[in-house]
Design an enzyme around this catalytic site. Structure first.
Site, PDB file in Angstrom:
ATOM      1  N   LYS A 129      39.461  37.557  39.834  1.00 50.15           N
ATOM      2  CA  LYS A 129      40.732  37.626  40.589  1.00 50.15           C
ATOM      3  C   LYS A 129      40.011  37.430  42.190  1.00 50.15           C
ATOM      4  O   LYS A 129      39.102  37.777  42.482  1.00 50.15           O
ATOM      5  CB  LYS A 129      41.369  39.066  40.579  1.00 50.15           C
ATOM      6  CG  LYS A 129      42.942  38.791  40.829  1.00 50.15           C
ATOM      7  CD  LYS A 129      43.935  38.399  39.761  1.00 50.15           C
ATOM      8  CE  LYS A 129      45.122  37.655  40.075  1.00 50.15           C
ATOM      9  NZ  LYS A 129      46.064  37.451  38.876  1.00 50.15           N
ATOM     10  N   ASP A 169      48.926  33.193  42.130  1.00 46.89           N
ATOM     11  CA  ASP A 169      49.175  34.661  42.046  1.00 46.89           C
ATOM     12  C   ASP A 169      50.496  34.707  43.133  1.00 46.89           C
ATOM     13  O   ASP A 169      50.755  33.686  43.880  1.00 46.89           O
ATOM     14  CB  ASP A 169      48.417  35.471  42.048  1.00 46.89           C
ATOM     15  CG  ASP A 169      48.670  36.922  41.299  1.00 46.89           C
ATOM     16  OD1 ASP A 169      48.430  37.044  40.226  1.00 46.89           O
ATOM     17  OD2 ASP A 169      49.187  37.855  42.119  1.00 46.89           O
TER      18      ASP A 169
HETATM   19  N1  GLU Z   1      47.802  35.007  38.523  1.00 42.40           N
HETATM   20  C1  GLU Z   1      48.125  34.927  36.879  1.00 42.40           C
HETATM   21  C2  GLU Z   1      47.873  36.068  36.196  1.00 42.40           C
HETATM   22  O1  GLU Z   1      48.259  37.215  36.837  1.00 42.40           O
HETATM   23  C3  GLU Z   1      47.484  33.632  36.398  1.00 42.40           C
HETATM   24  C4  GLU Z   1      46.126  33.194  36.613  1.00 42.40           C
HETATM   25  C5  GLU Z   1      45.541  31.868  35.915  1.00 42.40           C
HETATM   26  O2  GLU Z   1      46.371  31.259  35.672  1.00 42.40           O
HETATM   27  O3  GLU Z   1      44.435  31.893  36.072  1.00 42.40           O
HETATM   28  O4  GLU Z   1      47.513  36.237  35.244  1.00 42.40           O
END
Ligand code: GLU
Length: 448
Positions: A129, A169
């Site tokens: 992340k 996100d």
């Molecule tokens: N931000 C999204 C999550 O919390 C998706 C992340 C992504 O697609 O890599 O899973």
């Protein structure tokens, strides 16, 4: 065997000591660890090889300065983060969050959750992340572009389609991904589509990625309800938030015959007893980037409640799709008292630990975010597949793949919960099913 419980509580204490002040990260770790004692008992190798201890320590953490200039020429300095948490199952995968509240704690809690979520999809993606304390709200397009270019000027050296694949996100949508990808392409001299997901379908993105998190939440919810001989159809729903996850959860709920009476943003709540007009919400949020309060200008019969809690509104189905810890003990009690039959998490960790206890005691169907909102990242993995094969799938085919993945995630959570003696407890099921996949890969790789 009390040793397993003892061992887990020692590991948790170590995590708290080694990561002082990172309360969201502690909360995310505790929630997973509290369910793992039976797994350690059954598989002593996980304890011998210190799998849990290793999972709690990120493989890498990058923090960097992001200087940029606003339209008046003033200089600003933000902080950029990227945490590669676990790459046992594939390249680090997870979104970027741009929000003023972001700091290392936030990224670590999200990255930790992402490990298990991504494992549950059954697709080859590790957990990571990133983000920044930059606030895109109120900034011009040019300011957002300059920030994204500066952010990527450092980040590019740490990512790659086989290394680490960011996405969106909170605060990072199609616009930001365009600017970030454009700068990556320019610096690296490579059109490396698979380095980013959530791209626009006209230049390498996947259809359904935009809808995927919200749709997936509702698919998961429907599976939970069907297991109780019930369904989404004909129910009244409340969906917090009005961003990408909320909008497409509302769309799928309405498509499946539910009435959605409320949504929200950081300014307050819209209550529309006749059922929300989704076109208006999309116009306000996706096109005008306006506040949700403006909804009542278009629909005067609806009510705007400034600063109110959305969870006071009676509903059958509650879908928190805003942010972490948005449901506290009092809100959870209110939901249970008012007869809510299911809560399904579109946001990451939206329930406090106290709220989770209330929900468990309340016997409603409870879908944890790790499982229920995994459709977004799963469709990101489908986007990576399309990029790798230089192909583009139809909307119908991609949605069907997403639907299958959500059914499989539900089945795995359901079965793991039964196997470990807690039928219907999808928190236990999701944590154990996700953990076991990562743990087995880590064992296979030796001590790395
Ligand atoms: N931000 C999204 C999550 O919390 C998706 C992340 C992504 O697609 O890599 O899973």
């Amino acid at each position: 065997m009390p040793e397993a419980t003892q061992r887990i509580s020692e590991i948790y204490q170590q995590v708290v000591e080694r990561n002082p002040g990172e309360t969201d990260f502690h909360q995310a770790v505790k929630e997973v660890l509290d369910t793992l004692a039976p797994v350690l008992r059954q598989h002593p190798k996980y304890a011998e090889r210190k799998i849990i201890e290793r999972i709690c320590e990120p493989e890498r953490q990058i923090i960097f300065r992001v200087p940029w200039q606003d339209d008046q020429g003033e200089v600003h300095i933000n902080r950029g983060f990227r945490v590669g948490f676990n790459s046992a199952l594939g390249p680090y995968k997870g979104g970027l969050r741009f929000h003023p509240s972001v700091y290392l704690d936030t990224i670590k809690f999200l990255g930790f959750e992402q490990i298990f979520k991504n494992a549950l999809t059954g697709l080859p993606i590790g957990g990571g992340k990133g983000g920044s304390d930059f606030d895109p709200k109120g900034k011009s397009d040019d300011e957002v572009m300059r920030f994204c270019q500066s952010y990527m000027t450092e980040l590019y050296r740490h990512i790659g389609e086989l290394t680490d694949v960011p996405a969106g996100d909170i605060g990072v949508g199609a616009r930001e991904i365009g600017y970030l990808f454009g700068q990556y392409k320019r610096i690296t001299n490579r059109y490396e589509s698979g380095v980013f997901t959530g791209k626009n379908p006209s230049w390498g993105g996947s259809l359904v990625r935009r809808e995927a998190t919200g749709y997936g939440v509702v698919f998961f919810l429907e599976e939970m309800l069907q297991a109780r001989d019930n369904s989404v159809s004909g129910k009244t729903a409340v969906v917090s938030g009005s961003g990408n996850v909320a909008i497409y959860a509302i769309e799928k709920l309405q498509g499946m015959g539910a009435k959605v009476v409320a949504c929200s943003d950081s300014g307050g709540v819209i209550y529309d007893p006749e059922g929300l007009n989704l076109e208006t919400v999309k116009q306000l949020k996706e096109v005008e980037r306006a506040r949700i309060s403006a909804y009542v200008k278009h629909h005067p019969h609806a009510e705007f409640r400034e600063g109110a809690s959305i969870w006071d509104i009676p509903c059958d189905l509650a879908l928190p799709c805003a942010t972490q810890n948005e449901i506290d003990e009092a809100a959870a009690k209110k939901l249970v008292e008012q007869g809510c039959i299911a809560l399904c998490e579109g946001a990451n960790m939206p329930c406090t630990p106290e709220a989770m206890k209330v929900l468990e005691a309340g016997k409603l169907a409870y879908g944890p975010g790790k499982a229920a909102n995994a459709g977004g990242v799963a469709t990101s993995a489908l986007e990576m597949q399309q990029n790798a094969s230089r192909d583009a799938w139809t909307f119908e085919h991609t949605e069907e793949r997403l639907h299958d993945i959500m059914r499989n995630i539900f089945r795995d959570c359901h079965n793991a919960a039964e196997e470990y003696g807690e039928p219907g407890n999808y928190v236990v099921g999701a944590n154990i099913a996700g953990f076991r996949r990562v743990a087995d890969a880590m064992l296979a790789f030796g001590l790395i």
